[in-house]
Enzyme design. Structure first.
Site, PDB file in Angstrom:
ATOM      1  N   GLN A  89      44.237  32.388  32.701  1.00  0.00           N
ATOM      2  CA  GLN A  89      43.376  33.434  32.139  1.00  0.00           C
ATOM      3  C   GLN A  89      41.922  33.112  32.482  1.00  0.00           C
ATOM      4  O   GLN A  89      41.046  33.948  32.306  1.00  0.00           O
ATOM      5  CB  GLN A  89      43.508  33.477  30.622  1.00  0.00           C
ATOM      6  CG  GLN A  89      44.906  33.757  30.116  1.00  0.00           C
ATOM      7  CD  GLN A  89      44.972  33.616  28.610  1.00  0.00           C
ATOM      8  OE1 GLN A  89      44.634  34.529  27.864  1.00  0.00           O
ATOM      9  NE2 GLN A  89      45.382  32.442  28.154  1.00  0.00           N
ATOM     10  N   ASN A  90      41.691  31.893  32.956  1.00  0.00           N
ATOM     11  CA  ASN A  90      40.326  31.442  33.200  1.00  0.00           C
ATOM     12  C   ASN A  90      39.762  32.029  34.487  1.00  0.00           C
ATOM     13  O   ASN A  90      40.504  32.249  35.449  1.00  0.00           O
ATOM     14  CB  ASN A  90      40.277  29.900  33.292  1.00  0.00           C
ATOM     15  CG  ASN A  90      40.743  29.240  32.002  1.00  0.00           C
ATOM     16  OD1 ASN A  90      40.741  29.870  30.945  1.00  0.00           O
ATOM     17  ND2 ASN A  90      41.188  28.002  32.101  1.00  0.00           N
ATOM     18  N   ASP A  92      37.118  30.487  35.897  1.00  0.00           N
ATOM     19  CA  ASP A  92      36.458  29.386  36.621  1.00  0.00           C
ATOM     20  C   ASP A  92      37.358  28.960  37.787  1.00  0.00           C
ATOM     21  O   ASP A  92      38.496  29.405  37.901  1.00  0.00           O
ATOM     22  CB  ASP A  92      36.176  28.194  35.675  1.00  0.00           C
ATOM     23  CG  ASP A  92      37.445  27.538  35.104  1.00  0.00           C
ATOM     24  OD1 ASP A  92      37.542  27.389  33.868  1.00  0.00           O
ATOM     25  OD2 ASP A  92      38.344  27.191  35.901  1.00  0.00           O
ATOM     26  N   HIS A 107      42.930  37.198  35.058  1.00  0.00           N
ATOM     27  CA  HIS A 107      41.735  37.875  34.529  1.00  0.00           C
ATOM     28  C   HIS A 107      40.582  37.867  35.525  1.00  0.00           C
ATOM     29  O   HIS A 107      39.450  38.115  35.151  1.00  0.00           O
ATOM     30  CB  HIS A 107      41.298  37.219  33.213  1.00  0.00           C
ATOM     31  CG  HIS A 107      42.254  37.489  32.096  1.00  0.00           C
ATOM     32  ND1 HIS A 107      42.245  36.752  30.930  1.00  0.00           N
ATOM     33  CD2 HIS A 107      43.249  38.394  31.944  1.00  0.00           C
ATOM     34  CE1 HIS A 107      43.191  37.201  30.110  1.00  0.00           C
ATOM     35  NE2 HIS A 107      43.824  38.194  30.717  1.00  0.00           N
ATOM     36  N   CYS A 115      32.812  45.754  44.909  1.00  0.00           N
ATOM     37  CA  CYS A 115      31.993  46.968  44.963  1.00  0.00           C
ATOM     38  C   CYS A 115      32.727  48.106  44.248  1.00  0.00           C
ATOM     39  O   CYS A 115      33.886  48.406  44.563  1.00  0.00           O
ATOM     40  CB  CYS A 115      31.738  47.364  46.421  1.00  0.00           C
ATOM     41  SG  CYS A 115      30.839  48.923  46.560  1.00  0.00           S
ATOM     42  N   ALA A 218      43.522  18.314  25.939  1.00  0.00           N
ATOM     43  CA  ALA A 218      44.247  18.592  27.195  1.00  0.00           C
ATOM     44  C   ALA A 218      44.242  17.390  28.145  1.00  0.00           C
ATOM     45  O   ALA A 218      45.269  17.080  28.773  1.00  0.00           O
ATOM     46  CB  ALA A 218      43.629  19.809  27.883  1.00  0.00           C
TER      47      ALA A 218
HETATM   48  C1  BV8 Z   1      45.138  45.346  28.850  1.00  0.00           C
HETATM   49  C2  BV8 Z   1      37.695  37.993  31.293  1.00  0.00           C
HETATM   50  C3  BV8 Z   1      46.566  47.177  29.454  1.00  0.00           C
HETATM   51  C4  BV8 Z   1      36.340  38.085  30.794  1.00  0.00           C
HETATM   52  C5  BV8 Z   1      39.167  38.288  29.429  1.00  0.00           C
HETATM   53  C6  BV8 Z   1      48.748  44.448  23.189  1.00  0.00           C
HETATM   54  C7  BV8 Z   1      49.250  44.583  24.501  1.00  0.00           C
HETATM   55  C8  BV8 Z   1      48.388  44.786  25.563  1.00  0.00           C
HETATM   56  C9  BV8 Z   1      47.018  44.833  25.345  1.00  0.00           C
HETATM   57  C10 BV8 Z   1      46.507  44.705  24.060  1.00  0.00           C
HETATM   58  C11 BV8 Z   1      47.373  44.507  22.999  1.00  0.00           C
HETATM   59  N1  BV8 Z   1      46.621  44.415  21.858  1.00  0.00           N
HETATM   60  C12 BV8 Z   1      45.306  44.532  22.190  1.00  0.00           C
HETATM   61  C13 BV8 Z   1      45.198  44.729  23.508  1.00  0.00           C
HETATM   62  C14 BV8 Z   1      43.939  44.938  24.235  1.00  0.00           C
HETATM   63  C15 BV8 Z   1      43.286  43.641  24.694  1.00  0.00           C
HETATM   64  C16 BV8 Z   1      43.479  42.478  23.766  1.00  0.00           C
HETATM   65  O1  BV8 Z   1      44.347  41.647  23.960  1.00  0.00           O
HETATM   66  N2  BV8 Z   1      42.641  42.403  22.744  1.00  0.00           N
HETATM   67  C17 BV8 Z   1      42.740  41.277  21.811  1.00  0.00           C
HETATM   68  C18 BV8 Z   1      41.350  40.704  21.558  1.00  0.00           C
HETATM   69  C19 BV8 Z   1      43.418  41.764  20.558  1.00  0.00           C
HETATM   70  N3  BV8 Z   1      43.789  43.285  26.007  1.00  0.00           N
HETATM   71  C20 BV8 Z   1      43.234  43.843  27.096  1.00  0.00           C
HETATM   72  O2  BV8 Z   1      42.360  44.684  27.048  1.00  0.00           O
HETATM   73  C21 BV8 Z   1      43.798  43.395  28.430  1.00  0.00           C
HETATM   74  N4  BV8 Z   1      44.153  44.537  29.219  1.00  0.00           N
HETATM   75  O3  BV8 Z   1      45.723  45.214  27.808  1.00  0.00           O
HETATM   76  O4  BV8 Z   1      45.421  46.363  29.766  1.00  0.00           O
HETATM   77  C22 BV8 Z   1      47.771  46.527  30.015  1.00  0.00           C
HETATM   78  C23 BV8 Z   1      48.627  45.805  29.169  1.00  0.00           C
HETATM   79  C24 BV8 Z   1      49.760  45.223  29.698  1.00  0.00           C
HETATM   80  C25 BV8 Z   1      50.041  45.352  31.053  1.00  0.00           C
HETATM   81  C26 BV8 Z   1      49.178  46.060  31.868  1.00  0.00           C
HETATM   82  C27 BV8 Z   1      48.045  46.650  31.358  1.00  0.00           C
HETATM   83  C28 BV8 Z   1      42.742  42.647  29.243  1.00  0.00           C
HETATM   84  C29 BV8 Z   1      42.435  41.324  28.610  1.00  0.00           C
HETATM   85  C30 BV8 Z   1      41.537  40.502  29.534  1.00  0.00           C
HETATM   86  C31 BV8 Z   1      40.163  40.440  28.950  1.00  0.00           C
HETATM   87  N5  BV8 Z   1      39.349  39.528  29.739  1.00  0.00           N
HETATM   88  N6  BV8 Z   1      38.458  37.482  30.197  1.00  0.00           N
HETATM   89  C32 BV8 Z   1      35.681  36.756  30.951  1.00  0.00           C
HETATM   90  O5  BV8 Z   1      36.345  35.707  31.029  1.00  0.00           O
HETATM   91  O6  BV8 Z   1      34.465  36.808  30.973  1.00  0.00           O
HETATM   92  S1  BV8 Z   1      39.865  37.642  28.052  1.00  0.00           S
HETATM   93  C33 BV8 Z   1      39.249  36.122  27.663  1.00  0.00           C
HETATM   94  O7  BV8 Z   1      40.088  35.641  26.592  1.00  0.00           O
HETATM   95  C34 BV8 Z   1      39.362  35.060  28.727  1.00  0.00           C
HETATM   96  O8  BV8 Z   1      40.066  35.438  29.879  1.00  0.00           O
HETATM   97  C35 BV8 Z   1      40.140  33.981  28.013  1.00  0.00           C
HETATM   98  O9  BV8 Z   1      40.814  33.159  28.877  1.00  0.00           O
HETATM   99  C36 BV8 Z   1      41.030  34.821  27.205  1.00  0.00           C
HETATM  100  C37 BV8 Z   1      41.866  34.177  26.173  1.00  0.00           C
HETATM  101  O10 BV8 Z   1      41.070  33.261  25.482  1.00  0.00           O
HETATM  102  P1  BV8 Z   1      41.522  31.713  25.584  1.00  0.00           P
HETATM  103  O11 BV8 Z   1      41.569  31.344  27.024  1.00  0.00           O
HETATM  104  O12 BV8 Z   1      42.751  31.524  24.785  1.00  0.00           O
HETATM  105  O13 BV8 Z   1      40.270  31.000  24.949  1.00  0.00           O
HETATM  106  P2  BV8 Z   1      39.962  30.845  23.389  1.00  0.00           P
HETATM  107  O14 BV8 Z   1      38.548  30.403  23.274  1.00  0.00           O
HETATM  108  O15 BV8 Z   1      40.412  32.067  22.655  1.00  0.00           O
HETATM  109  O16 BV8 Z   1      40.928  29.656  22.911  1.00  0.00           O
HETATM  110  C38 BV8 Z   1      40.734  28.361  23.446  1.00  0.00           C
HETATM  111  C39 BV8 Z   1      41.904  27.531  22.975  1.00  0.00           C
HETATM  112  O17 BV8 Z   1      41.784  26.231  23.559  1.00  0.00           O
HETATM  113  C40 BV8 Z   1      41.934  27.317  21.462  1.00  0.00           C
HETATM  114  O18 BV8 Z   1      43.268  27.483  20.994  1.00  0.00           O
HETATM  115  C41 BV8 Z   1      41.486  25.875  21.270  1.00  0.00           C
HETATM  116  O19 BV8 Z   1      42.140  25.242  20.173  1.00  0.00           O
HETATM  117  C42 BV8 Z   1      41.951  25.252  22.574  1.00  0.00           C
HETATM  118  N7  BV8 Z   1      41.147  24.091  22.987  1.00  0.00           N
HETATM  119  C43 BV8 Z   1      39.799  23.926  22.851  1.00  0.00           C
HETATM  120  N8  BV8 Z   1      39.457  22.707  23.377  1.00  0.00           N
HETATM  121  C44 BV8 Z   1      40.601  22.138  23.845  1.00  0.00           C
HETATM  122  C45 BV8 Z   1      41.670  23.014  23.601  1.00  0.00           C
HETATM  123  N9  BV8 Z   1      42.945  22.724  23.943  1.00  0.00           N
HETATM  124  C46 BV8 Z   1      43.161  21.534  24.556  1.00  0.00           C
HETATM  125  N10 BV8 Z   1      42.186  20.637  24.816  1.00  0.00           N
HETATM  126  C47 BV8 Z   1      40.898  20.904  24.482  1.00  0.00           C
HETATM  127  N11 BV8 Z   1      39.942  20.001  24.750  1.00  0.00           N
END
Ligand code: BV8
Length: 229
Positions: A89-90, A92, A107, A115, A218
């Site tokens: 999902q990253n 980077d 993502h 463009c 991790a």
């Molecule tokens: C879509 C790019 C239709 C931007 C991102 C149900 C079904 C389908 C869609 C939805 C649904 N319900 C709601 C939706 C809509 C929406 C959605 O999910 N909303 C959420 C908020 C409710 N989804 C969408 O809009 C998606 N598109 O649905 O299109 C479709 C559906 C199906 C099939 C075809 C079409 C698009 C989503 C993409 C959005 N773009 N990123 C950018 O990066 O700038 S999302 C963004 O969140 C990043 O990509 C990120 O990777 C992602 C998830 O976050 P995480 O990676 O999990 O990061 P987070 O900070 O949340 O958590 C970090 C974790 O690491 C924590 O658990 C922490 O404990 C842990 N951690 C921390 N440090 C460590 C560690 N673990 C180990 N070691 C460590 N040291």
């Protein structure tokens, strides 16, 4: 022995490299509103703000390096000589820089711009603005990050679905399980009979879906787990 391994990664795998996660305290979303910088509507409303959000993150990439968790996944792929795919999902480029080859950025990627007019995609380290010009079609201000925003369709979903149908080990690393459809991939893997493992700092929102759960940083839990495969 697991023949086909699919590994989903999220921001947590890059945290120890110094890249902010999204939802941890002090994470990206505590300084910016999602709707302003990670939606097509936000880009249409204020493209300059979105360009500066991604320019900043693209600039940060040059200062950070892959960590032991990224390296462990690349080593696993080399050791297995195939049958290992990272779906991240990253946005980077730390998996690539650690040596992972079989990689899907569902993502999008910080190092790419697209463009909006001619769809041309370029690899770049530059900063972009509303004055930037598309080198292919000459469009002014038509370039946008090659990133999947909320409400947009994630990339290579068909390829990911095919991989999950064949997978017998699904490992989720460093993701909160907050974003769909990424957070639902574990269900598809389970339906295919795969063993499912969560490696994370703490329980994710989807923790109950995993057969095996190991918590810790991790850079510690990933090398330890993949080293046994
Ligand atoms: C879509 C790019 C239709 C931007 C991102 C149900 C079904 C389908 C869609 C939805 C649904 N319900 C709601 C939706 C809509 C929406 C959605 O999910 N909303 C959420 C908020 C409710 N989804 C969408 O809009 C998606 N598109 O649905 O299109 C479709 C559906 C199906 C099939 C075809 C079409 C698009 C989503 C993409 C959005 N773009 N990123 C950018 O990066 O700038 S999302 C963004 O969140 C990043 O990509 C990120 O990777 C992602 C998830 O976050 P995480 O990676 O999990 O990061 P987070 O900070 O949340 O958590 C970090 C974790 O690491 C924590 O658990 C922490 O404990 C842990 N951690 C921390 N440090 C460590 C560690 N673990 C180990 N070691 C460590 N040291």
């Amino acid at each position: 022995m697991y023949k086909n391994i699919v590994i989903l990664t999220g921001a947590g795998i890059s945290a120890e490299s110094g890249i902010a996660t999204f939802r941890d305290s002090g994470g990206l979303w505590s300084n910016y509103k999602v709707e302003d910088v990670a939606t097509p509507e936000g880009f249409a409303r204020n493209p300059g703000l979105v360009h500066s959000f991604y320019n900043h993150r693209r600039g940060e990439l040059a200062k950070v390096f892959p960590n032991a968790a990224h390296t462990a996944l690349a080593d696993l792929e080399k050791r297995r000589g195939g049958g290992v795919t990272v779906v991240t999902q990253n946005v980077d480029n730390l998996h690539e820089r650690a040596g992972t080859v079989n990689l899907i950025h569902m993502h999008g990627e910080l190092t790419k711009m697209r463009c909006g007019k001619c769809r041309d995609v370029i690899v770049t380290e530059e900063e972009f603005s509303t004055e930037s010009v598309c080198l292919k079609c000459g469009g002014v201000g038509s370039m946008r990050p090659h990133i999947v925003w909320f409400g947009e369709t994630p990339m290579k979903m068909d390829e990911i679905g095919n991989l999950l149908e064949k997978c017998n080990l699904f490992i989720s690393i460093g993701t909160s399980g907050a974003v769909y459809p990424a957070a639902g991939l574990v269900r598809i893997a389970k339906a295919s009979g795969a063993h499912t493992v969560e490696l994370n700092l703490e329980r994710s929102q989807g923790a109950s879906l995993f057969a095996e759960k190991i918590y810790g940083k991790a850079t510690e839990v990933v090398p330890e787990y993949t080293g046994k495969l």
